[in-house]
Write an enzyme that holds these catalytic residues in place. Structure first.
Site, short mmCIF file in Angstrom:
data_model
loop_
_atom_site.label_atom_id
_atom_site.label_comp_id
_atom_site.label_asym_id
_atom_site.label_seq_id
_atom_site.Cartn_x
_atom_site.Cartn_y
_atom_site.Cartn_z
N HIS A 189 -5.76 -6.49 -1.82
CA HIS A 189 -4.76 -5.54 -1.33
C HIS A 189 -3.59 -6.25 -0.63
CE1 HIS A 189 -3.80 -1.37 -0.90
NE2 HIS A 189 -3.80 -1.38 0.41
N ASP A 234 -8.50 -5.58 -5.97
CA ASP A 234 -8.21 -4.41 -5.14
C ASP A 234 -8.35 -3.14 -5.97
OD1 ASP A 234 -7.12 -2.52 -3.44
OD2 ASP A 234 -5.05 -3.22 -3.69
N SER A 244 0.84 -1.19 0.00
CA SER A 244 0.00 0.00 0.00
C SER A 244 0.89 1.26 0.00
CB SER A 244 -0.94 -0.06 1.22
OG SER A 244 -2.05 0.74 1.03
#
Ligand code: NAG
Ligand code: NAG
Ligand code: NAG
Ligand code: NAG
Ligand code: NAG
Ligand code: NAG
Length: 380
Positions: A338, A313, A62
């Site tokens: 994710h 995601d 991320s």
């Protein structure tokens, strides 16, 4: 393996409890400073371990994935490579279409069932209509099992919005507890709940039941803190970053399951001035780290970066999804979510995740071998 805490998160508060008080202290919360911290820490650690020549590979998922890839580009003498998982480094400026994030969320639900998508899409107008007065809000508070009577219908909207968006992000193939405890393929499970109701059931009852999968899968929640301003995932520092460097414009198109909305740099700037006393620098990330024409730039400049993404995601849309060179590699899984590759290996892992992790290790082993070969050569 060393897990480094980013400044201003968790226990790394440089000014203790006053860290978030004002721009005076928060000014030190930037990605540039964080990257420098990592460089200082790695050098210091290697020195202390008498391991100056040991190759280092940086990992992140991320925002951490963005940092990992930027670290490799800014500090090539400190890290020989980076594995950047679900790193939306192209979610800035005008690089990625602004509607792509919520289009991707919508696509996840649509791919399960058209009815599921349509029910969710129809929720918002019904919610606004029924929440238009105090009597309606009282009824909605009961229906949504709110801990306290809800003052604004948009609070329920945000509560639902979070549930549907986060569930799309963590649409993992095995049971997981990244943001909340959830079953395998939670988007499919939410849609099963919605599709299981007779068609004439109250649409908000269906939406509530679906959202409850996200918030209350374990079944031990007595009420929903819909208007409580708590911060369950410790994202306080991110709000500041989103008002300074990390400006990721997002809009909702009218084909999405969410109510259409626009984005304006001007409005964001006013909001940030109001909440933090600063105006954002919306074009700073692309100035500091690049992003435009990334394939052309990195093909001639960078090396040793893996960008991994799972297409379930929504953040994948702002990621690097194509191979750039023989050592700047994109690993894409259709059913991944994710930073799924960074989750612990578990028994139920499908073959394609196992294969993705194997390939990542193989590529990194290649970098390390290359590094040792290079070190063995004699330079003048
Ligand atoms: C900081 O805040 C926490 C939680 O409110 C408190 O327990 C702690 O004593 C505070 N620390 C200082 C140095 O004031
Ligand atoms: C390395 O050792 C020095 C001296 O003991 C210490 O101050 C520093 O924190 C250590 N660095 C790391 C990364 O542990
Ligand atoms: C959570 O789930 C349990 C078990 O289904 C249920 O009894 C409870 O009312 C739910 N809580 C909320 C806030 O929805
Ligand atoms: C809810 O259930 C989960 C899983 O069983 C458990 O870890 C958690 O502590 C429970 N929370 C509360 C408030 O009881
Ligand atoms: C959706 O948006 C597009 C482009 O902005 C527009 O052309 C179209 O008419 C809109 N459709 C509806 C149903 O509003
Ligand atoms: C990139 O190259 C690797 C082989 O090095 C391949 O496995 C992978 O599928 C390629 N990625 C894409 C998105 O085509």
């Amino acid at each position: 393996m060393v897990d480094v805490q980013h400044r201003f998160y968790g226990e790394s508060k440089p000014f203790g409890n006053d860290s978030y008080k004002s721009a005076q202290t928060l000014g030190y919360l930037t990605s540039t400073q964080a990257l420098a911290d990592f460089a200082v820490l790695i050098r210091s650690l290697k020195h202390n371990l008498s391991a100056e020549d040991a190759p280092v590979v940086v990992f992140g998922g991320s925002y951490g994935g963005m940092l990992a890839s930027w670290f490799r580009l800014k500090y090539p003498h400190v890290a020989i490579g980076a594995l950047a998982s679900s790193a939306p480094i192209l979610q800035f400026d005008y690089i990625t279409p602004w509607s792509s994030f919520y289009d991707a969320v919508s696509q996840d639900y649509k791919s399960e069932s058209l009815n599921c998508f349509s029910v969710l899409k129809a929720t918002w107008d019904v919610l606004d209509e029924r929440g238009a007065n105090d009597k309606g809000l009282l009824e909605l508070s009961k229906l949504f099992k709110a801990c306290k009577t809800v003052k604004y219908a948009y609070s329920i909207r945000n509560w639902l919005w979070t549930a549907f968006t986060y569930t799309a992000m963590v649409d993992y193939p095995t049971p997981a507890n990244f943001l909340e405890n959830l079953p395998a393929y939670p988007v499919k499970e939410m849609c099963k709940i919605i599709d299981g109701y007779p068609t004439n059931t109250d649409i908000l009852e269906k939406a509530f039941a679906a959202a409850s999968l996200y918030y209350n899968y374990t079944g031990n929640l007595t009420c929903n803190p819909i208007e409580d301003e708590d911060d369950p995932h410790g994202l306080g520092g991110w709000q500041w970053q989103a008002c300074t460097e990390m400006i990721m414009p997002m809009t909702v198109s009218n084909e999405s399951m969410f109510p259409p909305s626009s984005f304006s740099y001007h409005d964001r700037s006013e909001e940030c001035l109001e909440s933090w006393g600063v105006r954002p620098r919306p074009h700073w990330v692309t100035t500091e780290y690049g992003g435009y024409k990334i394939d052309k730039v990195l093909k001639r400049f960078g090396s040793n970066i893996i960008f991994s993404n799972g297409m379930r995601d929504p953040w994948s849309r702002g990621g690097v999804l194509k191979n750039i060179s023989s050592s700047i590699i994109a690993l894409v899984t259709e059913k991944g979510a994710h930073h799924l590759d960074f989750r612990s290996a578990t028994k139920g892992d499908p073959d394609w995740v196992i294969e993705q992790r194997r390939q990542e290790v193989e590529i990194m082993q290649g970098w390390i071998d290359q590094y040792h070969q290079d070190m063995a050569e004699i330079y003048y």
